[in-house]
Design a protein around this motif. Structure first.
Motif, mmCIF file in Angstrom:
data_model
loop_
_atom_site.group_PDB
_atom_site.id
_atom_site.type_symbol
_atom_site.label_atom_id
_atom_site.label_comp_id
_atom_site.label_asym_id
_atom_site.label_seq_id
_atom_site.Cartn_x
_atom_site.Cartn_y
_atom_site.Cartn_z
ATOM 1 N N THR A 117 0.841 -1.183 0.000
ATOM 2 C CA THR A 117 0.000 0.000 0.000
ATOM 3 C C THR A 117 0.879 1.237 0.000
ATOM 4 O O THR A 117 2.005 1.213 0.482
ATOM 5 N N ILE A 118 0.332 2.311 -0.557
ATOM 6 C CA ILE A 118 1.054 3.571 -0.663
ATOM 7 C C ILE A 118 0.073 4.700 -0.367
ATOM 8 O O ILE A 118 -1.072 4.656 -0.815
ATOM 9 N N ASP A 119 0.487 5.659 0.440
ATOM 10 C CA ASP A 119 -0.346 6.812 0.816
ATOM 11 C C ASP A 119 -1.434 6.437 1.809
ATOM 12 O O ASP A 119 -1.590 7.092 2.831
ATOM 13 N N ALA A 120 -2.225 5.417 1.525
ATOM 14 C CA ALA A 120 -3.282 4.947 2.432
ATOM 15 C C ALA A 120 -3.120 3.450 2.631
ATOM 16 O O ALA A 120 -2.818 2.721 1.684
ATOM 17 N N ASP A 121 -3.360 2.985 3.842
ATOM 18 C CA ASP A 121 -3.136 1.578 4.170
ATOM 19 C C ASP A 121 -4.460 0.840 4.282
ATOM 20 O O ASP A 121 -5.542 1.434 4.281
ATOM 21 N N PHE A 122 -4.366 -0.485 4.400
ATOM 22 C CA PHE A 122 -5.527 -1.292 4.760
ATOM 23 C C PHE A 122 -5.829 -1.105 6.248
ATOM 24 O O PHE A 122 -4.995 -0.589 7.009
ATOM 25 N N LEU A 123 -6.997 -1.541 6.670
ATOM 26 C CA LEU A 123 -7.310 -1.562 8.090
ATOM 27 C C LEU A 123 -6.354 -2.520 8.797
ATOM 28 O O LEU A 123 -5.807 -3.441 8.186
ATOM 29 N N ALA A 124 -6.169 -2.310 10.082
ATOM 30 C CA ALA A 124 -5.206 -3.110 10.854
ATOM 31 C C ALA A 124 -5.465 -4.605 10.700
ATOM 32 O O ALA A 124 -4.525 -5.403 10.608
ATOM 33 N N LYS A 125 -6.718 -5.006 10.645
ATOM 34 C CA LYS A 125 -7.047 -6.428 10.557
ATOM 35 C C LYS A 125 -6.682 -7.033 9.202
ATOM 36 O O LYS A 125 -6.653 -8.266 9.053
ATOM 37 N N ASP A 126 -6.393 -6.177 8.213
ATOM 38 C CA ASP A 126 -6.122 -6.665 6.860
ATOM 39 C C ASP A 126 -4.684 -6.446 6.411
ATOM 40 O O ASP A 126 -4.344 -6.735 5.258
ATOM 41 N N THR A 127 -3.814 -5.931 7.286
ATOM 42 C CA THR A 127 -2.463 -5.584 6.837
ATOM 43 C C THR A 127 -1.634 -6.797 6.423
ATOM 44 O O THR A 127 -0.662 -6.653 5.674
ATOM 45 N N ALA A 128 -2.028 -7.984 6.857
ATOM 46 C CA ALA A 128 -1.291 -9.182 6.450
ATOM 47 C C ALA A 128 -1.472 -9.468 4.957
ATOM 48 O O ALA A 128 -0.719 -10.261 4.381
#
Length: 331
Positions: A117-128
């Motif tokens: 991801t760049i600039d905006a991330d996934f939600l914490a539960k989806d960062t994997a």
């Protein structure tokens, strides 16, 4: 002087173009997908991508910048990523407008290529679902906005936060950083008098990343709330349309000059710095989108190679005020 047959010259030129096209087709593709091509903030990411291309003409990789025409087209961005996966690019860096929807796509497709991801991330539960995040520490950005707001208004006051898309994780992280810092405690959903600060009815506002809507919201808020103490542009949307923003702030210029009303805004693109110089805002907390676009291809190549990569990869912030406006931006 040697005269050349025009047809020979034309044929040679066409062969050169075809050869260049064939060479480009042989390159592996590193894709950067942004929320919308209509947002000048993301154009800085594009320019960073282009600089990387110019500096690496002999690389086996090319940097492809893309996204939906409109920042409001969340479904369109998901479809573009889906199409890129079907096409078979070699890595993708995504700035998800709707973080849960984009994460669901990645979960369903389960791609074998690196996803970041760049600039905006996934939600914490989806960062994997992604390898790393490259961009701003958005919670810290909200903290910095709050610190400046409190310095400008030490007694607190009424405040309105202007946000982007409801499901944009980066924007929501900034709002959380702002509220937590103002309140002095974590997990504050809404300011209701903590340390003298209270959010007004009707706020936060959601712009859907549209500059025209952002300016209309500001104008309406100023009219309906003549005693408002602070307006926080968590992102710079209204300022991305400088003429409209100037018209909106014209109606409150006396209050801005006296700091009866203060404006703290995100981002430091050239029109925003001009707005700061003109007294149309009091603080600009800047991200570094050019650096994001410039670094993203190198990060994706490292991911393809399986090299260890830190997570997250923060690109830093710039804090611009009238006192340091000529020197505040990172060089």
């Amino acid at each position: 002087m040697v005269l050349r047959n025009p047809r020979v010259v034309l044929a040679a030129a066409l062969l050169s173009i075809l050869a260049a096209g064939a060479e480009a087709q042989d390159k592996k593709t590193l894709a950067i997908v942004v929320k919308g091509l209509d947002n000048p903030f993301f154009e800085q990411i594009n320019l960073g991508c282009k600089k990387w291309l110019a500096e690496n003409p002999n690389s086996e990789y090319e940097c492809l910048y893309t996204g939906p025409a409109s920042s409001a087209d969340e479904a369109g961005e998901v479809q573009i990523v889906d199409d890129l996966l079907t096409r078979g690019v070699d890595a993708i860096a995504i700035s998800p407008s709707n973080a849960p929807a984009m994460a669901n796509l990645i979960r369903q497709r389960d791609p074998s290529i690196p996803i970041m991801t760049i600039d905006a991330d996934f939600l914490a539960k989806d960062t994997a679902l992604r390898e790393t995040y490259l961009g701003t520490d958005n919670y810290l950005m909200g903290v910095k906005m709050a610190e400046h707001a409190m310095k400008l208004k030490p007694e607190g006051g009424t405040v309105c936060l202007q946000l982007g898309n409801v499901a944009a994780d980066n924007i929501n992280a900034r709002a959380a950083g702002f509220r937590d810092t103002i309140a002095g405690e974590k997990g504050v959903d809404r300011l209701s008098g903590q340390n003298g600060w209270a959010e007004i009815n009707g706020c936060p506002l959601y712009t859907n990343d549209q500059a025209d809507l952002a300016n209309q919201q500001m104008a309406d808020t100023f009219t309906a709330n003549p005693d408002l103490d602070a307006f926080i542009l968590v992102g710079g949307w209204a300022q991305f349309a400088p003429q409209a923003y100037a018209q909106v702030t014209d109606q409150v210029m006396d209050k801005l000059k006296s700091k009866e009303l203060v404006i703290v805004a995100g981002d430091t693109l050239p029109p925003q710095i001009e707005a700061l110089k003109a007294g149309r805002s009091h603080v600009q907390i800047g991200q570094r989108p050019f650096e994001m676009g410039y670094k993203a291809p190198s990060v994706m190549i490292e991911l393809i190679k399986g090299a260890p990569t830190s997570d997250p990869l923060f690109t830093g912030l710039d804090e611009c005020t009238p006192d340091n406006v000529d020197s505040c931006l990172a060089k």
